[in-house]
Motif scaffolding. Structure first.
Motif, PDB file in Angstrom:
ATOM      1  N   ASP A   1      -3.040  47.140 -21.784  1.00  0.00           N
ATOM      2  CA  ASP A   1      -2.154  47.678 -22.814  1.00  0.00           C
ATOM      3  C   ASP A   1      -2.921  48.478 -23.863  1.00  0.00           C
ATOM      4  O   ASP A   1      -2.385  49.419 -24.449  1.00  0.00           O
ATOM      5  CB  ASP A   1      -1.381  46.546 -23.499  1.00  0.00           C
ATOM      6  N   ILE A   2      -4.170  48.108 -24.126  1.00  0.00           N
ATOM      7  CA  ILE A   2      -4.988  48.866 -25.079  1.00  0.00           C
ATOM      8  C   ILE A   2      -5.274  50.268 -24.540  1.00  0.00           C
ATOM      9  O   ILE A   2      -5.218  51.263 -25.268  1.00  0.00           O
ATOM     10  CB  ILE A   2      -6.308  48.124 -25.368  1.00  0.00           C
TER      11      ILE A   2
ATOM     12  N   LEU B   1     -16.399  47.190 -23.112  1.00  0.00           N
ATOM     13  CA  LEU B   1     -15.083  46.976 -23.709  1.00  0.00           C
ATOM     14  C   LEU B   1     -15.105  45.744 -24.610  1.00  0.00           C
ATOM     15  O   LEU B   1     -14.709  45.809 -25.775  1.00  0.00           O
ATOM     16  CB  LEU B   1     -14.019  46.823 -22.628  1.00  0.00           C
ATOM     17  N   ALA B   2     -15.583  44.622 -24.077  1.00  0.00           N
ATOM     18  CA  ALA B   2     -15.624  43.394 -24.880  1.00  0.00           C
ATOM     19  C   ALA B   2     -16.510  42.361 -24.213  1.00  0.00           C
ATOM     20  O   ALA B   2     -16.686  42.368 -22.990  1.00  0.00           O
ATOM     21  CB  ALA B   2     -14.218  42.826 -25.070  1.00  0.00           C
ATOM     22  N   PHE B   3     -17.061  41.482 -25.026  1.00  0.00           N
ATOM     23  CA  PHE B   3     -17.741  40.282 -24.552  1.00  0.00           C
ATOM     24  C   PHE B   3     -16.951  39.096 -25.099  1.00  0.00           C
ATOM     25  O   PHE B   3     -16.920  38.875 -26.311  1.00  0.00           O
ATOM     26  CB  PHE B   3     -19.192  40.220 -25.044  1.00  0.00           C
ATOM     27  N   VAL B   4     -16.308  38.356 -24.219  1.00  0.00           N
ATOM     28  CA  VAL B   4     -15.398  37.284 -24.632  1.00  0.00           C
ATOM     29  C   VAL B   4     -15.988  35.940 -24.243  1.00  0.00           C
ATOM     30  O   VAL B   4     -16.233  35.675 -23.060  1.00  0.00           O
ATOM     31  CB  VAL B   4     -14.010  37.451 -23.970  1.00  0.00           C
TER      32      VAL B   4
ATOM     33  N   GLY C   1       1.741  54.103 -27.702  1.00  0.00           N
ATOM     34  CA  GLY C   1       0.609  54.521 -28.526  1.00  0.00           C
ATOM     35  C   GLY C   1      -0.390  55.328 -27.730  1.00  0.00           C
ATOM     36  O   GLY C   1      -0.023  56.107 -26.848  1.00  0.00           O
ATOM     37  N   PHE C   2      -1.671  55.132 -28.040  1.00  0.00           N
ATOM     38  CA  PHE C   2      -2.710  55.839 -27.296  1.00  0.00           C
ATOM     39  C   PHE C   2      -2.685  55.392 -25.836  1.00  0.00           C
ATOM     40  O   PHE C   2      -2.671  54.212 -25.531  1.00  0.00           O
ATOM     41  CB  PHE C   2      -4.085  55.567 -27.905  1.00  0.00           C
ATOM     42  N   ASN C   3      -2.691  56.381 -24.967  1.00  0.00           N
ATOM     43  CA  ASN C   3      -2.519  56.106 -23.543  1.00  0.00           C
ATOM     44  C   ASN C   3      -3.310  57.153 -22.762  1.00  0.00           C
ATOM     45  O   ASN C   3      -3.050  58.347 -22.872  1.00  0.00           O
ATOM     46  CB  ASN C   3      -1.030  56.179 -23.196  1.00  0.00           C
ATOM     47  N   PHE C   4      -4.286  56.704 -21.985  1.00  0.00           N
ATOM     48  CA  PHE C   4      -5.112  57.647 -21.238  1.00  0.00           C
ATOM     49  C   PHE C   4      -4.274  58.516 -20.308  1.00  0.00           C
ATOM     50  O   PHE C   4      -4.592  59.684 -20.080  1.00  0.00           O
ATOM     51  CB  PHE C   4      -6.172  56.900 -20.426  1.00  0.00           C
TER      52      PHE C   4
ATOM     53  N   TYR D   1      -6.510  40.243 -19.437  1.00  0.00           N
ATOM     54  CA  TYR D   1      -6.478  41.464 -18.630  1.00  0.00           C
ATOM     55  C   TYR D   1      -5.265  42.313 -19.012  1.00  0.00           C
ATOM     56  O   TYR D   1      -5.358  43.539 -19.153  1.00  0.00           O
ATOM     57  CB  TYR D   1      -6.432  41.072 -17.160  1.00  0.00           C
ATOM     58  N   ASN D   2      -4.148  41.657 -19.218  1.00  0.00           N
ATOM     59  CA  ASN D   2      -2.926  42.338 -19.641  1.00  0.00           C
ATOM     60  C   ASN D   2      -3.143  43.022 -20.990  1.00  0.00           C
ATOM     61  O   ASN D   2      -2.753  44.182 -21.191  1.00  0.00           O
ATOM     62  CB  ASN D   2      -1.789  41.317 -19.737  1.00  0.00           C
ATOM     63  N   TYR D   3      -3.780  42.321 -21.941  1.00  0.00           N
ATOM     64  CA  TYR D   3      -4.069  42.894 -23.256  1.00  0.00           C
ATOM     65  C   TYR D   3      -4.895  44.171 -23.117  1.00  0.00           C
ATOM     66  O   TYR D   3      -4.609  45.196 -23.749  1.00  0.00           O
ATOM     67  CB  TYR D   3      -4.838  41.884 -24.108  1.00  0.00           C
TER      68      TYR D   3
END
Length: 262
Positions: free
Chosen positions: A122-123, A99-102, A129-132, A117-119
């Motif tokens: 929401d993605i 997903l990401a390396f932060v 919007g797009f929602n699994f 984590y909240n972000y």
């Protein structure tokens, strides 16, 4: 790759620069992999239309482990499906999607991990919007197509990382478990517990533990949010946070309606 500006309301931008977090869009990734791999497409066609997603986070410290600064340290965020067959889940590589390396230095505040984590939730589960869970993702391979939907299942991480994500007090807090209403941690010896409702973490009878329901946790979080945003005193805020075992974070996971719903 996509990105978003990680705005920290509690702190002005460093040198006028807002940190940018790059991530791999899960919907685009699955769509691309299905289009180029028949086996990937067939795997999801065999798993069923509604799956379960989990997030996994782990801090990585390349180089000297005892350096005093953050150096190249980063938090690796992955995601995957609980429903994969055992032979795939037990692979030593490629069992997660990235997903990401932060970089750790991008998380400048102690509450940044919970906001991040909240972000990410929401993605993957955007209400508008797009929602699994609602729209799902359409996978196409040649002339074949399927729609895969998924609900959120679990978050995997070590205890310190989970505490940062959820904004909980953690293992050293008076209330170490945010799933429990009456479990006590750092309150002295096991025999010193005076309130019959409260249960020491060394208690052997797990049946005495009163677990939160989604409704009771939501009520607790809303009460703390209402008190803090109503400008209660610092002493009242500290007392409530200690009793509830969570820290109030304005954009944190426990205080996001979408995260709690998911």
């Amino acid at each position: 790759m996509e990105h978003f500006e990680f705005v920290e309301e509690d702190e002005p931008e460093a040198n006028g620069v807002v940190p940018t977090i790059e991530y791999i869009n899960p919907f685009a990734l699955m769509s691309h992999l299905a289009s180029i791999s028949k086996e990937f497409f067939k795997c999801f066609a065999s798993l069923g239309p509604c799956l379960r997603i989990y997030l996994y986070a782990d801090e990585v410290c390349p180089g000297h482990q005892n350096r005093p600064d953050e150096a190249r340290a980063y938090v690796a965020w992955y995601w995957s499906f609980v429903d994969y067959p055992g032979w795939y889940q037990n692979r030593r590589c490629l069992s997660y999607f990235v997903l990401a390396f932060v970089q750790t230095k991008s998380l400048r505040l102690k509450n940044s991990t919970s906001r991040l984590y909240n972000y990410f939730i929401d993605i993957m589960f955007n209400p508008g919007g797009f929602n699994f869970e609602t729209t799902g993702v359409r996978l196409v391979n040649g002339l074949d197509s399927i729609v895969v939907k998924a609900t959120y299942s679990i978050t995997l991480a070590d205890e310190p990382a989970l505490a940062k994500m959820k904004g909980s007090k953690g293992h050293s807090g008076r209330e170490p478990c945010i799933k429990c209403k009456n479990l006590l941690g750092a309150v002295g010896a096991y025999e010193d517990s005076e309130n019959p409702y409260c249960v020491h973490y060394l208690e052997q009878d797990f049946g005495r533990v009163d677990l939160h329901t989604a409704a009771s946790f939501d009520e607790m979080a809303r009460h703390l949010k209402t008190q803090v945003e109503g400008r209660c005193t610092k002493a009242v805020k500290a007392s409530l946070e200690q009793a509830y075992g969570i820290t109030y974070i304005k954009d944190g996971a426990c205080f996001s309606d979408n995260v709690r719903r998911v």
